[in-house]
Design a protein around this motif. Structure first.
Motif, PDB file in Angstrom:
ATOM      1  N   GLY A  36       0.778  -1.229   0.000  1.00 29.17           N
ATOM      2  CA  GLY A  36       0.000   0.000   0.000  1.00 29.17           C
ATOM      3  C   GLY A  36       0.807   1.275   0.000  1.00 29.17           C
ATOM      4  O   GLY A  36       0.240   2.376   0.009  1.00 29.17           O
ATOM      5  N   LYS A  37       2.140   1.164  -0.005  1.00 27.88           N
ATOM      6  CA  LYS A  37       2.993   2.346  -0.005  1.00 27.88           C
ATOM      7  C   LYS A  37       3.711   2.470  -1.343  1.00 27.88           C
ATOM      8  O   LYS A  37       4.263   1.488  -1.849  1.00 27.88           O
ATOM      9  N   ASP A  38       3.719   3.676  -1.916  1.00 28.61           N
ATOM     10  CA  ASP A  38       4.368   3.928  -3.195  1.00 28.61           C
ATOM     11  C   ASP A  38       5.758   4.533  -2.980  1.00 28.61           C
ATOM     12  O   ASP A  38       5.956   5.358  -2.083  1.00 28.61           O
ATOM     13  N   LYS A  39       6.701   4.107  -3.828  1.00 25.36           N
ATOM     14  CA  LYS A  39       8.023   4.727  -3.785  1.00 25.36           C
ATOM     15  C   LYS A  39       8.647   4.670  -5.175  1.00 25.36           C
ATOM     16  O   LYS A  39       8.243   3.867  -6.020  1.00 25.36           O
ATOM     17  N   LYS A  40       9.651   5.511  -5.380  1.00 22.42           N
ATOM     18  CA  LYS A  40      10.343   5.559  -6.664  1.00 22.42           C
ATOM     19  C   LYS A  40      11.265   4.356  -6.795  1.00 22.42           C
ATOM     20  O   LYS A  40      11.915   3.942  -5.830  1.00 22.42           O
ATOM     21  N   VAL A  41      11.300   3.788  -7.994  1.00 22.02           N
ATOM     22  CA  VAL A  41      12.139   2.617  -8.264  1.00 22.02           C
ATOM     23  C   VAL A  41      13.514   3.066  -8.735  1.00 22.02           C
ATOM     24  O   VAL A  41      13.642   3.990  -9.541  1.00 22.02           O
TER      25      VAL A  41
END
Length: 203
Positions: A36-41
């Motif tokens: 449920g958490k978004d982050k940059k790859v």
């Protein structure tokens, strides 16, 4: 009995928390959603079962699975989930596309590998192929080896060899044909700077 069930539950949870793939290269706007958490790859980002990735305009990402080094390269404007479930000592791999374009170089020795779009399922074991899904139609291209493609509606299936493609739509139609020269160039189009060989240290 309760002890056995508890151990099985612990093993299942432990496996689900282990990474199944790692990013070799990310360019442009690439994001991952984990728990449920978004982050940059970025290079070295770990991918877990059921993680969702997306690539923006003029962006791409390449990652390898940790059990057999199968390589996946994803072009711009793609949204997909990465699923990996244990089958004996291997990982059964499933790329579930919402939209976009995925290329895969699949190792021959380990695990099941599928790419699933809203209209088709491509099942392989040892090959190089790509699947794109746009405007309600998925097209599978085979550059090496063979791929079995099935339409989700109607259950039609075709086995594709090198230099062949098949398109599936939402009505269950599945059409097989020869690839054009432009189709063949899709293998390296806008991804030529990402080598097929695995050179990233996975440890």
């Amino acid at each position: 009995m309760k002890t056995i069930l508890s151990l099985l539950l612990i093993c299942t949870i432990a496996f689900s928390q282990k990474a199944i793939a790692v990013v070799k290269k990310a360019k442009g706007s690439v994001t991952i959603s984990h728990n449920g958490k978004d982050k940059k790859v970025k290079r070295g980002t770990r991918i877990y079962h059921d993680d969702k990735l997306s690539t923006g305009k003029k962006s791409l990402v390449a990652f390898v699975f940790l059990d057999d080094k199968s390589l996946v390269r994803v072009r711009q404007n793609s949204i997909f989930k990465v699923k990996g479930e244990r089958e004996q000592n291997n990982i059964a791999k499933n790329i579930v596309m919402e939209i976009g374009d995925v290329f895969a170089s699949v190792a021959k020795q380990k695990g099941r590998f599928r790419v699933e779009s809203p209209t088709s399922v491509a099942s392989v074991k040892g090959t190089e192929f790509s699947v794109e899904f746009n405007n309600g139609i998925s097209t599978t291209y085979v550059f090496e080896g063979s791929v079995e493609v099935s339409s989700k509606k109607g259950g039609k299936s075709e086995t594709l060899g090198e230099g062949e493609k098949a398109s599936a739509d939402g009505d269950g139609n599945l059409n097989k044909s020869a690839m054009t020269e432009a189709d063949k160039n899709k293998k390296n189009d806008d991804l030529g700077d990402i080598p097929t060989e695995v050179i990233f240290n996975l440890e």
